[in-house]
Write a protein that holds these residues in place. Structure first.
Motif, short mmCIF file in Angstrom:
data_model
loop_
_atom_site.label_atom_id
_atom_site.label_comp_id
_atom_site.label_asym_id
_atom_site.label_seq_id
_atom_site.Cartn_x
_atom_site.Cartn_y
_atom_site.Cartn_z
N ASP A 213 0.87 -1.18 0.00
CA ASP A 213 0.00 0.00 0.00
C ASP A 213 0.91 1.24 0.00
O ASP A 213 1.67 1.47 0.94
N PRO A 214 0.85 2.04 -1.09
CA PRO A 214 1.76 3.18 -1.18
C PRO A 214 1.69 4.13 0.03
O PRO A 214 2.69 4.72 0.42
N LYS A 215 0.48 4.23 0.64
CA LYS A 215 0.36 5.14 1.80
C LYS A 215 1.19 4.61 2.96
O LYS A 215 1.90 5.35 3.64
N VAL A 216 1.07 3.30 3.19
CA VAL A 216 1.84 2.69 4.28
C VAL A 216 3.34 2.82 3.98
O VAL A 216 4.15 3.16 4.84
N PHE A 217 3.69 2.55 2.73
CA PHE A 217 5.09 2.65 2.31
C PHE A 217 5.65 4.04 2.63
O PHE A 217 6.69 4.18 3.29
N ASN A 218 4.90 5.08 2.20
CA ASN A 218 5.40 6.44 2.41
C ASN A 218 5.49 6.80 3.88
O ASN A 218 6.44 7.44 4.32
N GLN A 219 4.46 6.37 4.65
CA GLN A 219 4.46 6.70 6.07
C GLN A 219 5.66 6.04 6.77
O GLN A 219 6.37 6.67 7.55
N LYS A 220 5.88 4.77 6.45
CA LYS A 220 6.99 4.06 7.11
C LYS A 220 8.34 4.71 6.73
O LYS A 220 9.27 4.76 7.52
N MET A 221 8.38 5.19 5.48
CA MET A 221 9.62 5.83 5.05
C MET A 221 9.81 7.17 5.77
O MET A 221 10.89 7.48 6.26
N MET A 222 8.72 7.95 5.85
CA MET A 222 8.81 9.25 6.52
C MET A 222 9.19 9.07 7.99
O MET A 222 9.92 9.86 8.57
#
Ligand code: HEM
Length: 337
Positions: A213-222
């Protein structure tokens, strides 16, 4: 192993620093490659000075450096160029090749993940009505499962980012109650978070769904829960290059070929990664053998999506259950590795 709360991180860091002190940061082969590179670059620089007409209009990093340094680079500048080129080589080869080997092994070692990647690529090709070679960067980056597999392979196995990221304190600082004097070497030990059960339940499992899930991906990266390509000012400049090359390579293989995984571990499992001092050869314990045309692939490209692939892909579209505390897709994805 470090899977837990990172309690081993201190001893791992000390072991690594001990090993660097004894053996040096790089193996004799890497050191020799550095020396060879220095010799070649110096010779080429001299040649540019003596025969500028040969290189006029050349669109290259070297020519850029030559023009900027006005043909008057001193030893220190030439050494800087050599170190930059060596970093580029290590970044591109050391990271990328090691990642590809682990990635292909995980994907081919698990029929459900393989089916999921195949289904994803097939769906994209059908949507775009084109072949793999026609895919653009954005298309390759839109392969969520494929890119999640890349992230997961780097999280579990890469050597440079996970085991050796160093910084020097430019100013005296205080962090988490510790005083860090100016000039101190700071070891950013990414494995301490990459293998932490708090952020990665069932941390040893290859579980690409964590990031599909791109949202989860971005949040984990941030949140810096993963720093597979670094973070901030020193973040990898080659990430998109790496992702596009690796996705295209994997997509081409999975669409055309079947292979069998052979490992040196009992039960033909993919071995867990090692902690501590970096060793470039861990991926050498993995072999993909019996390369053959993909079963049932008559045309070599467009085939009907097999039912297991459809299942894998539809599973990927459902949000992973957060409650279980272990890889929610471990059943769907078959054996953990
Ligand atoms: C799977 C492949 C790769 C991984 C996992 C990876 C990972 C990383 C990481 C974590 C860093 C940051 C290191 C730090 O903070 O000190 C980094 C830096 C860097 N990477 Fe990559 N990298 C990969 C491929 C590549 C490729 C293909 C290139 C070039 C074509 C590249 C070029 C660089 C460069 C030049 C830096 C240094 C950036 C700087 O110092 O400002 N990398 N890489």
């Amino acid at each position: 192993m470090l899977y837990g709360n990172g309690e081993n991180a201190g001893s791992i860091v000390c072991n690594t620093i001990d090993s660097i002190n004894k053996e040096g940061l790089f193996s004799p082969q890497v050191r020799q490659a550095g020396e060879d590179l220095r010799k070649v670059l110096n010779e080429r620089y001299e040649d540019r000075k003596n025969h500028p007409e040969k290189y006029l209009g050349e669109d290259s990093l070297f020519e850029e450096f030559f023009v900027l340094s006005k043909g008057e680079a001193d030893d220190e500048m030439l050494q800087g160029l050599q170190q930059f080129m060596l970093t580029l080589q290590l970044a591109a080869n050391g990271n990328q090749l090691v990642t590809i080997r682990w990635l292909m092994s995980h994907v081919y070692g698990d029929p459900a993940i393989l089916a999921g990647v195949r289904a994803e690529v097939e769906e994209l090709l059908a949507k775009k009505a084109c072949g793999i070679r026609d895919l653009k960067l954005d298309d390759l980056l839109s392969l969520n499962l494929t890119n999640a597999c890349i992230t997961e392979a780097v999280r579990l196995h890469s050597d440079i980012p996970s085991k050796l990221t160093l910084r020097s304190a430019e100013i005296p600082m205080e962090f988490g109650g510790y005083k860090i004097p100016q000039g101190a070497t700071i070891f950013l030990y990414a494995d301490a978070v990459h293998k932490d059960e708090k952020y990665f339940p069932d941390a040893a499992a290859f579980c690409p769904h964590r990031y599909t899930d791109p949202k989860v991906f971005n949040q984990k990266m941030m949140d810096r829960e993963f720093v597979t390509f670094g973070h901030g000012r020193k973040r990898c400049t080659g990430e998109l290059h790496a992702r596009s090359q690796i996705s295209a390579l994997l997509a081409s293989f999975v669409m055309r070929f079947d292979m069998d995984l052979v490992t040196s571990a009992e039960g033909n499992k993919i071995p867990e990664d090692h902690d501590g001092p970096f060793v470039f050869d861990t991926a050498n314990t993995l072999k993909l053998v019996n390369l053959r045309p993909r079963a049932g692939d008559v045309s070599g490209s467009k085939t009907a999506v097999p039912s297991v692939a459809t299942a894998a892909l539809s599973g990927l579209r459902q949000p992973p259950s957060a409650s279980s505390g272990s890889c929610p897709f471990s059943g769907l994805f078959g054996s953990k590795s």
